[in-house]
Design an enzyme around this catalytic site. Sequence first.
Site, PDB file in Angstrom:
ATOM      1  N   TYR A 176     -16.274  18.127  21.974  1.00 18.23           N
ATOM      2  CA  TYR A 176     -16.305  19.351  21.173  1.00 18.23           C
ATOM      3  C   TYR A 176     -15.273  20.354  21.669  1.00 18.23           C
ATOM      4  O   TYR A 176     -15.106  20.574  22.866  1.00 18.23           O
ATOM      5  CB  TYR A 176     -17.695  20.008  21.240  1.00 18.23           C
ATOM      6  CG  TYR A 176     -17.696  21.465  20.832  1.00 18.23           C
ATOM      7  CD1 TYR A 176     -17.432  21.832  19.511  1.00 18.23           C
ATOM      8  CD2 TYR A 176     -17.935  22.472  21.767  1.00 18.23           C
ATOM      9  CE1 TYR A 176     -17.413  23.160  19.135  1.00 18.23           C
ATOM     10  CE2 TYR A 176     -17.922  23.818  21.401  1.00 18.23           C
ATOM     11  CZ  TYR A 176     -17.662  24.153  20.070  1.00 18.23           C
ATOM     12  OH  TYR A 176     -17.638  25.471  19.691  1.00 18.23           O
TER      13      TYR A 176
ATOM     14  N   VAL B  25       7.667 -22.600  -2.925  1.00 18.79           N
ATOM     15  CA  VAL B  25       7.110 -23.883  -2.493  1.00 18.79           C
ATOM     16  C   VAL B  25       6.360 -24.484  -3.674  1.00 18.79           C
ATOM     17  O   VAL B  25       5.491 -23.835  -4.261  1.00 18.79           O
ATOM     18  CB  VAL B  25       6.160 -23.705  -1.295  1.00 18.79           C
ATOM     19  CG1 VAL B  25       5.495 -25.031  -0.938  1.00 18.79           C
ATOM     20  CG2 VAL B  25       6.922 -23.152  -0.092  1.00 18.79           C
TER      21      VAL B  25
ATOM     22  N   ALA C 100      -0.196 -18.357   3.721  1.00 20.24           N
ATOM     23  CA  ALA C 100      -0.401 -16.904   3.666  1.00 20.24           C
ATOM     24  C   ALA C 100       0.102 -16.400   2.321  1.00 20.24           C
ATOM     25  O   ALA C 100       0.942 -15.495   2.242  1.00 20.24           O
ATOM     26  CB  ALA C 100       0.328 -16.222   4.820  1.00 20.24           C
TER      27      ALA C 100
ATOM     28  N   GLY D 190      -4.603  -5.111   4.595  1.00 19.78           N
ATOM     29  CA  GLY D 190      -3.520  -5.471   5.499  1.00 19.78           C
ATOM     30  C   GLY D 190      -3.993  -5.581   6.939  1.00 19.78           C
ATOM     31  O   GLY D 190      -3.539  -6.441   7.696  1.00 19.78           O
TER      32      GLY D 190
ATOM     33  N   THR E  96      -8.247 -24.365   8.181  1.00 24.05           N
ATOM     34  CA  THR E  96      -8.858 -24.866   6.954  1.00 24.05           C
ATOM     35  C   THR E  96      -9.586 -26.176   7.243  1.00 24.05           C
ATOM     36  O   THR E  96      -9.681 -26.613   8.394  1.00 24.05           O
ATOM     37  CB  THR E  96      -7.791 -25.102   5.868  1.00 24.05           C
ATOM     38  OG1 THR E  96      -6.985 -26.230   6.237  1.00 24.05           O
ATOM     39  CG2 THR E  96      -6.905 -23.873   5.687  1.00 24.05           C
ATOM     40  N   SER E  97     -10.064 -26.836   6.190  1.00 26.04           N
ATOM     41  CA  SER E  97     -10.745 -28.122   6.360  1.00 26.04           C
ATOM     42  C   SER E  97      -9.786 -29.213   6.817  1.00 26.04           C
ATOM     43  O   SER E  97     -10.218 -30.285   7.239  1.00 26.04           O
ATOM     44  CB  SER E  97     -11.410 -28.537   5.042  1.00 26.04           C
ATOM     45  OG  SER E  97     -10.449 -28.595   3.989  1.00 26.04           O
ATOM     46  N   ILE E  98      -8.474 -28.937   6.746  1.00 28.66           N
ATOM     47  CA  ILE E  98      -7.463 -29.863   7.265  1.00 28.66           C
ATOM     48  C   ILE E  98      -6.968 -29.290   8.597  1.00 28.66           C
ATOM     49  O   ILE E  98      -6.382 -28.203   8.625  1.00 28.66           O
ATOM     50  CB  ILE E  98      -6.298 -30.024   6.273  1.00 28.66           C
ATOM     51  CG1 ILE E  98      -6.824 -30.619   4.967  1.00 28.66           C
ATOM     52  CG2 ILE E  98      -5.195 -30.895   6.847  1.00 28.66           C
ATOM     53  CD1 ILE E  98      -5.831 -30.642   3.844  1.00 28.66           C
TER      54      ILE E  98
ATOM     55  N   CYS F  75       0.823  -1.217   0.000  1.00 32.97           N
ATOM     56  CA  CYS F  75       0.000   0.000   0.000  1.00 32.97           C
ATOM     57  C   CYS F  75       0.856   1.266   0.000  1.00 32.97           C
ATOM     58  O   CYS F  75       0.374   2.349  -0.351  1.00 32.97           O
ATOM     59  CB  CYS F  75      -0.910   0.026   1.231  1.00 32.97           C
ATOM     60  SG  CYS F  75      -1.998  -1.392   1.383  1.00 32.97           S
TER      61      CYS F  75
ATOM     62  N   GLU G 177     -11.807   3.227 -15.839  1.00 39.14           N
ATOM     63  CA  GLU G 177     -12.606   2.269 -15.064  1.00 39.14           C
ATOM     64  C   GLU G 177     -13.787   1.818 -15.917  1.00 39.14           C
ATOM     65  O   GLU G 177     -14.548   2.648 -16.415  1.00 39.14           O
ATOM     66  CB  GLU G 177     -13.093   2.926 -13.768  1.00 39.14           C
ATOM     67  CG  GLU G 177     -14.102   2.131 -12.978  1.00 39.14           C
ATOM     68  CD  GLU G 177     -13.603   0.758 -12.560  1.00 39.14           C
ATOM     69  OE1 GLU G 177     -14.270  -0.234 -12.912  1.00 39.14           O
ATOM     70  OE2 GLU G 177     -12.545   0.681 -11.900  1.00 39.14           O
TER      71      GLU G 177
END
Length: 456
Positions: free
Chosen positions: A427, A79, A116, A303, A275-277, A42, A183
């Site tokens: 204020y 990886v 990640a 972030g 996760t599912s594992i 960013c 856009e």
Amino acid sequence: MKIVIIGGGAGGLSTASNIRKLDKNAKITVITRDENIAYSPCAIPYVLSGQVDHFKDIIMHQPEDYLERDIEVITRAEVFEVSSGEKTIKYNRIDPLSRIPSGESVELSYDYLVIATGGAPITPPIEGTDLEGVFKIRTIKDGETIKKWAQKSKKVVVVGAGLIGLEMAFGLKKMGLDVTINEMLPQIVPRSLDPSMALIVQKYLEKEGIKVILGKGMEKITGKERVEGVVYEDESFEADMVIMATGVRPETKLAKMAGCELGRWAVKVNEKMQTSIPSVYAVGDCVEVVDAITGHPTQSPLGSTAVRQAKIAARNIAGAGAEFKPVLNAMVSKIGELEFGSVGLTESFATQNGMEVISGKSRALTKARYYPGAKRIDVMMVCNPRGRIIGCQIIAKERVAERVDTMALAIAKNVTCQELSTTEFSYAPPVSMVIDPIILAAEAACEKLKNSLKNK
């Protein structure tokens, strides 16, 4: 306990740091493709604009800093295999010049794996995206390359008017380039702002000399070897460079390889970031989350979200326990002098998804009207038919972030516009009006709500 984390961004490194706070003995290894770590993408536009001096200034830590905390960070590594059954991963080193794997593969075993991997820039399927002078924005290296190219360019087209697109456009304008934003939707920042609020930001950009083209998709980028121009349905422009700020797609390849269940948008996780594992966790842009208003799966490529998820994942891996709550996607940005932010749903999104809503607006000042330096502020509040606040957008040249945060808390606590309109605010003439602009917007929403009930 052995923990392997794939990804050296905010999610991955925050997970590593938070695990270390909770467990002094765990063996933690972070693997990332990047050469640089612990920086915020960013911040790249703010280096281009000169508001931050150097790219090195946005790098918060080096691998050696993590090694001092007994966290090994392996950079320039890819990886390529994940076996959740064997609880192993394999990676190759990446050659810094060719960017391809080199040398023998290395295998690591783990007790817990954290994915990640973030998101990869989306490149639209149009002709010419492979020309020299066409850039994506994701890494510091991307930023450095863009800056070098911009220094010898005159005209740039930024494709995509989301946050990063607008910030890049302004940064390049400050470098002296002729800038056009394109856009394909009929407004800028379509995810976070309603059309009337987006128009305020658009007018500011145009006042700063940035051309805005809306409602047109780019047909092709022209040139022989390098960019020479861009073509739309009914017009074309000369350009030396093109920035593709067309969003990111969650990187789910390794999660899929591990056998993790994917949801509608990205990797599916529970409130523990698991996760599912059971032995595999995931955080950051590669996961989908739950929208706090609709209860439906959504994305939160922020972030701040990644860091919060990292803390939750770390606590659960370390055995401390914690739950990640549904998101409101609170955001804020600053372009030049103008700040704008939002939280919750826009009126447009709610209506498009069949939700009945009312909205209240206020235009006021950031300080007492007689106090020097008071700036205009616009607030739009979105409520459901019972008056519960479900969204808010704020634009001003100062003090937007804290008001967005205030509204994030109000929405999270199911506050109604009636309740907010009678809430006590501080204020003092140098810092606020006697009635805060947020209160004025809430009162406007209450009035609309009252009228709608009368007409039923």
